[in-house]
Scaffold this active site. Structure first.
Site, mmCIF file in Angstrom:
data_model
loop_
_atom_site.group_PDB
_atom_site.id
_atom_site.type_symbol
_atom_site.label_atom_id
_atom_site.label_comp_id
_atom_site.label_asym_id
_atom_site.label_seq_id
_atom_site.Cartn_x
_atom_site.Cartn_y
_atom_site.Cartn_z
ATOM 1 N N ASP A 157 0.698 -1.171 -0.034
ATOM 2 C CA ASP A 157 0.060 -0.044 0.012
ATOM 3 C C ASP A 157 0.933 1.170 -0.197
ATOM 4 O O ASP A 157 1.964 1.217 -0.066
ATOM 5 C CB ASP A 157 -1.010 -0.091 1.148
ATOM 6 N N SER A 158 0.246 2.403 0.047
ATOM 7 C CA SER A 158 0.968 3.719 -0.252
ATOM 8 C C SER A 158 1.505 4.223 1.305
ATOM 9 O O SER A 158 2.393 5.188 1.103
ATOM 10 C CB SER A 158 0.473 4.774 -0.898
ATOM 11 N N GLY A 159 0.888 3.639 2.246
ATOM 12 C CA GLY A 159 1.208 4.221 3.445
ATOM 13 C C GLY A 159 0.475 5.571 3.649
ATOM 14 O O GLY A 159 0.082 5.867 5.091
ATOM 15 N N GLY A 160 -0.558 5.944 2.923
ATOM 16 C CA GLY A 160 -1.362 6.852 3.110
ATOM 17 C C GLY A 160 -2.620 6.523 4.086
ATOM 18 O O GLY A 160 -2.699 7.314 5.176
ATOM 19 N N PHE A 161 -3.117 5.384 4.227
ATOM 20 C CA PHE A 161 -4.107 5.097 5.133
ATOM 21 C C PHE A 161 -3.560 5.130 6.672
ATOM 22 O O PHE A 161 -3.950 5.665 7.611
ATOM 23 C CB PHE A 161 -4.584 3.773 4.805
ATOM 24 N N HIS A 219 -6.642 -20.966 10.450
ATOM 25 C CA HIS A 219 -8.084 -21.321 9.852
ATOM 26 C C HIS A 219 -8.663 -19.898 9.223
ATOM 27 O O HIS A 219 -9.419 -20.249 8.066
ATOM 28 C CB HIS A 219 -8.692 -21.736 11.085
ATOM 29 N N ASP A 235 -8.272 -7.026 0.907
ATOM 30 C CA ASP A 235 -7.071 -7.337 2.300
ATOM 31 C C ASP A 235 -7.947 -6.781 3.287
ATOM 32 O O ASP A 235 -8.700 -6.096 3.232
ATOM 33 C CB ASP A 235 -5.947 -6.535 1.978
ATOM 34 N N GLN A 245 -11.388 7.630 -4.641
ATOM 35 C CA GLN A 245 -11.900 8.425 -3.508
ATOM 36 C C GLN A 245 -13.146 8.925 -3.607
ATOM 37 O O GLN A 245 -13.598 8.658 -4.807
ATOM 38 C CB GLN A 245 -10.992 9.290 -2.839
ATOM 39 N N ASP A 264 -2.566 8.716 -1.594
ATOM 40 C CA ASP A 264 -4.108 9.445 -1.705
ATOM 41 C C ASP A 264 -4.307 9.996 -0.392
ATOM 42 O O ASP A 264 -3.594 9.511 0.661
ATOM 43 C CB ASP A 264 -4.906 8.322 -2.246
ATOM 44 N N CYS A 317 -8.287 -27.224 11.138
ATOM 45 C CA CYS A 317 -9.389 -28.180 11.329
ATOM 46 C C CYS A 317 -9.060 -29.627 10.833
ATOM 47 O O CYS A 317 -9.745 -30.469 11.308
ATOM 48 C CB CYS A 317 -10.291 -27.799 10.228
ATOM 49 N N GLY A 370 -11.162 4.511 0.815
ATOM 50 C CA GLY A 370 -12.353 5.460 1.530
ATOM 51 C C GLY A 370 -13.530 4.549 1.836
ATOM 52 O O GLY A 370 -14.519 5.186 2.145
ATOM 53 N N CYS A 391 -8.259 -26.605 6.325
ATOM 54 C CA CYS A 391 -7.049 -26.177 6.671
ATOM 55 C C CYS A 391 -6.644 -27.188 7.686
ATOM 56 O O CYS A 391 -7.061 -28.130 8.066
ATOM 57 C CB CYS A 391 -7.363 -24.928 7.386
ATOM 58 N N CYS A 431 -14.131 -27.146 6.701
ATOM 59 C CA CYS A 431 -12.850 -26.329 6.247
ATOM 60 C C CYS A 431 -11.481 -27.541 5.968
ATOM 61 O O CYS A 431 -11.560 -28.545 6.634
ATOM 62 C CB CYS A 431 -12.342 -25.470 7.308
HETATM 63 ZN ZN LIG Z 1 -9.881 -24.671 9.236
#
Ligand SMILES: [Zn+2]
Length: 405
Positions: A115-119, A366, A296, A218, A169, A340, A246, A337, A335
């Site tokens: 990311d840009s670091g802006g957030f 998980h 994300d 935005q 941004d 599980c 945003g 994973c 699941c």
């Molecule tokens: Zn799982």
């Protein structure tokens, strides 16, 4: 780049001297199937392909909290996100570059996005001054003062070397007034032009990685601003993909869904759409249904650290609950994973109650797999034409079970 051979995932290719033509081919997005507004496609990057819809685990400090990168790979994640703000402050982008770039530093050979670091600058740093040139802020670690400008943020992301990098941004708070939102749109566009100028220069360097720059859209919850900001951004350049910013910053859910529907009508079909910071399971699926491709969120690992897990059968559960004390079932019987497959709820509850580190690790695996698998299933359903009915049923079940907790 240090001259030694690169170790890439199958199908990946590292451009050592990227030409504009080569870069254009590498970051192509192939739209494969649609159902309604939902989309299945593949993003090609120098470090491999990303089938979409795709959830990207967040490696804030160059690590997906509590997990080794081989575990992140094993749970099926194809692309990972890292935070420019954090890595700039610690250990520093120059050091990461000196050590061979972020892929090598964190031992992740797959597609990587920063990311840009802006957030983070707008949400984490204590004191700041926002001006047309950039943002002055104080580190949340030691209070030292720093300035991010569009050019500086491009330089930092160049040094880190992720495949996809984000434009700098201005992200005003959710629910801000219209004048503030409009000013942020104008400033974000002005900064985008400067990001692109700097990016173009950096991409001509012979010894760096090929990268794609995504702008960030935005406009807060103001429909006309959302539309006009997207149209002005599209008019500036044929971008390789679009970040939708945003959202999920405190606005009502119906505002987020309406915004995504507006953007679905404006954004080109043959470019990926990355909905930034959104990744609760039901939100992810709602956004897929409205044409978003990449996601994300820190929720899967953060929830894991608080003993909370998502399940197909009971929605969101907290393992501290007494009802799990003698429950020898898998956390989520649907699941696949490693958590599980091997452990039961009674043991996981014991680990959570005893604040054992293993609880965070097992629940992180998980929860991340739950979101990665949700993206995979959505993709399969879009491909075979069963997405629309399935996603409505899935959302009803997940929310009903969550409301029963
Ligand atoms: Zn799982």
């Amino acid at each position: 780049m240090k001259g030694e051979p690169e170790h890439n995932v199958a199908g990946g290719c590292r451009a050592r001297t990227p030409s504009a033509l080569h870069c254009a081919a590498m970051f192509q997005y192939r739209l494969e199937d649609t159902q309604g507004s939902a989309r299945a496609g593949t993003l090609h990057t120098p470090h491999g392909e990303v089938p979409t819809p795709a959830f990207m685990p967040v490696g804030t400090q160059g690590t997906v909290k509590a997990l080794a990168m081989e575990e992140v790979e094993a749970l099926g994640a194809r692309m990972v996100l890292a935070n420019t703000y954090h890595l700039y402050l610690r250990p520093g982008h120059e050091l990461v570059h000196e050590l061979g770039g972020l892929h090598r530093f964190m031992r992740w050979d797959g597609p990587l996005l920063t990311d840009s670091g802006g957030f983070q600058v707008f949400s984490l740093s204590a004191i700041r001054d926002v001006h047309d040139d950039g943002v002055d802020f104080k580190s949340h670690i030691d209070g030292s003062t720093h300035t991010f400008t569009p050019e500086r943020v491009m330089d930092i992301q160049r040094a880190l070397g992720a495949d996809v990098i984000m434009a700098f941004d201005e992200c005003p708070p959710g629910g801000c007034d219209r004048v503030t939102a409009e000013a942020a749109c104008d400033r974000t566009l002005a900064w985008l032009a400067r990001c692109r100028d700097r990016f173009d220069v950096l991409q001509t360097e012979a010894d760096g990685p090929a990268q794609a720059l995504f702008p960030v859209l935005q406009g807060n919850v103001y429909d006309d601003l959302r539309r006009s900001h997207a149209e002005r951004t599209l008019g500036m350049h044929d971008w390789k993909g679009y970040g939708i910013g945003g959202l999920s910053v405190g606005e009502a859910k119906h505002d987020m869904w309406r915004t995504l529907e507006i953007l679905d009508g404006v954004l080109p079909a043959d470019r990926p759409r990355y909905l930034m910071g959104v990744g609760y399971p039901d939100d992810l699926l709602e956004a897929v249904a409205r044409g978003c491709d990449m996601f994300d969120c820190v929720a899967p690992t953060r929830n894991a650290r608080h003993g909370t897990a998502w399940t197909s059968t009971e929605g969101q559960v907290n393992l501290k609950a007494a009802r799990f004390k003698r429950d020898t079932a898998a956390l989520d019987p649907m699941c696949d994973c490693t958590t599980c497959s091997r452990y039961d709820r009674a043991y996981l509850r014991h680990l959570v109650v005893a604040s054992e580190w293993l609880a965070m690790r097992l629940l992180s695996i998980h929860n991340l797999r739950f979101l990665v698998r949700l993206g995979e299933e959505a993709r399969t359903r879009i491909g075979n034409g069963t997405f629309e009915g399935w996603h409505v049923e899935w959302l009803e079940r997940f929310r009903k079970e969550r409301s029963n907790q």
